[in-house]
Design an enzyme around this catalytic site. Sequence first.
Site, PDB file in Angstrom:
ATOM      1  N   GLN A   1      -2.370  -0.792  -2.856  1.00  0.00           N
ATOM      2  CA  GLN A   1      -3.744  -1.298  -2.871  1.00  0.00           C
ATOM      3  C   GLN A   1      -3.842  -2.745  -2.391  1.00  0.00           C
ATOM      4  O   GLN A   1      -4.941  -3.223  -2.111  1.00  0.00           O
ATOM      5  CB  GLN A   1      -4.323  -1.189  -4.293  1.00  0.00           C
ATOM      6  CG  GLN A   1      -4.413   0.230  -4.836  1.00  0.00           C
ATOM      7  CD  GLN A   1      -5.535   1.060  -4.198  1.00  0.00           C
ATOM      8  OE1 GLN A   1      -6.409   0.523  -3.518  1.00  0.00           O
ATOM      9  NE2 GLN A   1      -5.484   2.359  -4.401  1.00  0.00           N
TER      10      GLN A   1
ATOM     11  N   THR B   1      12.207  14.765  10.836  1.00  0.00           N
ATOM     12  CA  THR B   1      11.554  14.364  12.079  1.00  0.00           C
ATOM     13  C   THR B   1      10.325  13.521  11.765  1.00  0.00           C
ATOM     14  O   THR B   1       9.528  13.874  10.901  1.00  0.00           O
ATOM     15  CB  THR B   1      11.147  15.622  12.882  1.00  0.00           C
ATOM     16  OG1 THR B   1      12.329  16.365  13.169  1.00  0.00           O
ATOM     17  CG2 THR B   1      10.437  15.255  14.164  1.00  0.00           C
TER      18      THR B   1
ATOM     19  N   ALA C   1      -0.692   4.704   4.520  1.00  0.00           N
ATOM     20  CA  ALA C   1      -1.688   4.484   5.569  1.00  0.00           C
ATOM     21  C   ALA C   1      -3.113   4.779   5.120  1.00  0.00           C
ATOM     22  O   ALA C   1      -4.055   4.087   5.501  1.00  0.00           O
ATOM     23  CB  ALA C   1      -1.349   5.345   6.794  1.00  0.00           C
TER      24      ALA C   1
ATOM     25  N   CYS D   1      -9.334  14.086 -15.165  1.00  0.00           N
ATOM     26  CA  CYS D   1      -9.288  15.510 -15.471  1.00  0.00           C
ATOM     27  C   CYS D   1      -7.841  15.952 -15.587  1.00  0.00           C
ATOM     28  O   CYS D   1      -7.147  16.049 -14.591  1.00  0.00           O
ATOM     29  CB  CYS D   1      -9.944  16.314 -14.356  1.00  0.00           C
ATOM     30  SG  CYS D   1     -11.704  16.443 -14.522  1.00  0.00           S
TER      31      CYS D   1
HETATM   32  C1  LIG Z   1      -2.801   6.087  -3.677  1.00  0.00           C
HETATM   33  C2  LIG Z   1      -1.735   5.418  -4.422  1.00  0.00           C
HETATM   34  C3  LIG Z   1      -0.424   5.909  -4.442  1.00  0.00           C
HETATM   35  C4  LIG Z   1      -0.047   7.226  -3.785  1.00  0.00           C
HETATM   36  O1  LIG Z   1      -0.050   7.147  -2.398  1.00  0.00           O
HETATM   37  P1  LIG Z   1      -0.015   8.477  -1.517  1.00  0.00           P
HETATM   38  O2  LIG Z   1       0.224   7.991  -0.145  1.00  0.00           O
HETATM   39  O3  LIG Z   1      -1.367   9.098  -1.688  1.00  0.00           O
HETATM   40  O4  LIG Z   1       1.078   9.336  -2.020  1.00  0.00           O
HETATM   41  C5  LIG Z   1       0.530   5.187  -5.103  1.00  0.00           C
HETATM   42  N1  LIG Z   1       0.237   4.040  -5.724  1.00  0.00           N
HETATM   43  C6  LIG Z   1      -1.003   3.534  -5.743  1.00  0.00           C
HETATM   44  C7  LIG Z   1      -1.255   2.238  -6.443  1.00  0.00           C
HETATM   45  C8  LIG Z   1      -2.033   4.203  -5.109  1.00  0.00           C
HETATM   46  O5  LIG Z   1      -3.264   3.706  -5.141  1.00  0.00           O
END
Ligand SMILES: *Cc1c(COP(=O)(O)O)cnc(C)c1O
Length: 422
Positions: free
Chosen positions: A199, A260, A220, A346
């Site tokens: 984040q 890959t 990404a 949930c």
């Molecule tokens: C979204 C998120 C993840 C997981 O990332 P993905 O690419 O969706 O597996 C891990 N840590 C945080 C803090 C996230 O916000």
Amino acid sequence: MNDGTMSNGTINPVVPEGVTLPIYMDNHATSPMDPRVLEAMLPYFSGKFGNAASRNHSFGWEAEQAVEQAREQIARLIGATAKEIIFTSGATESNNLAIKGIAEMYRERGNHIITQVTEHKAVLDTCKRLEKYGYRVTYLPVKADGLIDLDDLRRAIDDKTILVTIMSANNEIGVLQPVAEIGKICHEKGVIFHTDAVQAVGKVPVDVQAMNIDVLSLTAHKIYGPKGVGALYVRRRNPRVQIAAQIDGGGHERGMRSGTLNVPGIVGLGKACEIAMQEMATEAERLRAMRDHLRARMEAELDYVEVNGSWEHRLPGNLNMSFIYVEGESLLMGINDVAVSSGSACTSATLEPSYVLKALGLGDDVAHSSIRFGLGRFNTMAECDYVADKVIGIVKKLRELSPLYEMVKEGIDLSKIEWAAH
Ligand SMILES: *Cc1c(COP(=O)(O)O)cnc(C)c1O
């Protein structure tokens, strides 16, 4: 009911010019792809389809070149070098690879890992699994503002500690941990420091050198890139960090992650990082202004609202608020043309209050009344006004129906009431 012509305190506010419904305001869950990212990716689906591991022909070289450029773009954004970037399928995999890979590689040195209670499940569940295999995990608490206490961290480190994994920015409350201070403590004690920076990267400055970060996860789709592609930064010097592969195969990614490569996805991740690098400062200012406006509007018209988590140490695009004496699900249903997240998760059958909000000390009912507004690149001030109008209208309406709220307004102390058993 009103005819929707008034903008304040109605449940059907006027939709401002230029705003289309539904409004997406859940950018911590995922972000829409930037059209510039899509454009960069497109050639690599068909025309430039080569396997980046094909060393014998131009198709492979072309793909490899694109991958290496993306590595550079990612490295530049976080102050790393291209060789320190490993591609993965996303941050869940990056976190798993980092924590399990370090646990396995440094098992001789020790079996103790330190993390904290408001981490993402990709970190917490990975640590829980390692506990089954004989590792000892310390889960540091957070203070009411969502930050860890650095003295707790210092005290938790012992001679068996091999890894500290603390997130840079929380996905629910947007709180920024003191990463540079954590990195300094870890380096003084000779402990590896991993951070889930999903984040934070592209939103606030992240520099693995200045912050003494050894291993860092990113993805990404939280920075306007595609889903299903991420990266792990692994420090190569001062100290050199080693990671045991968790996926075996052709020895791709310097033996740390076989498979890959997802070339179009990687190109998209690289482009997303390049854009973030150029636009982060101005974008942060814009998001902060919208976020502050949203908060101010709601606080001006509603009582018993509270911001969750530190306001000072916070992502520019995050606003997490509790609307006390309102039931969260009713609130969400009432604003169903606005995509936000609630303070409830949930699980299989029940609605559990968010463990992050509970860790701050919020009661179940307050946690359930919370909403996360996640602002992003494509939100506008007009959307914020619509969302504020909508939330204000619904909260007022729901509170008219709330006996608790009525009692509080009449000055009755709810904590002193003896509820009849039934
Ligand atoms: C979204 C998120 C993840 C997981 O990332 P993905 O690419 O969706 O597996 C891990 N840590 C945080 C803090 C996230 O916000």
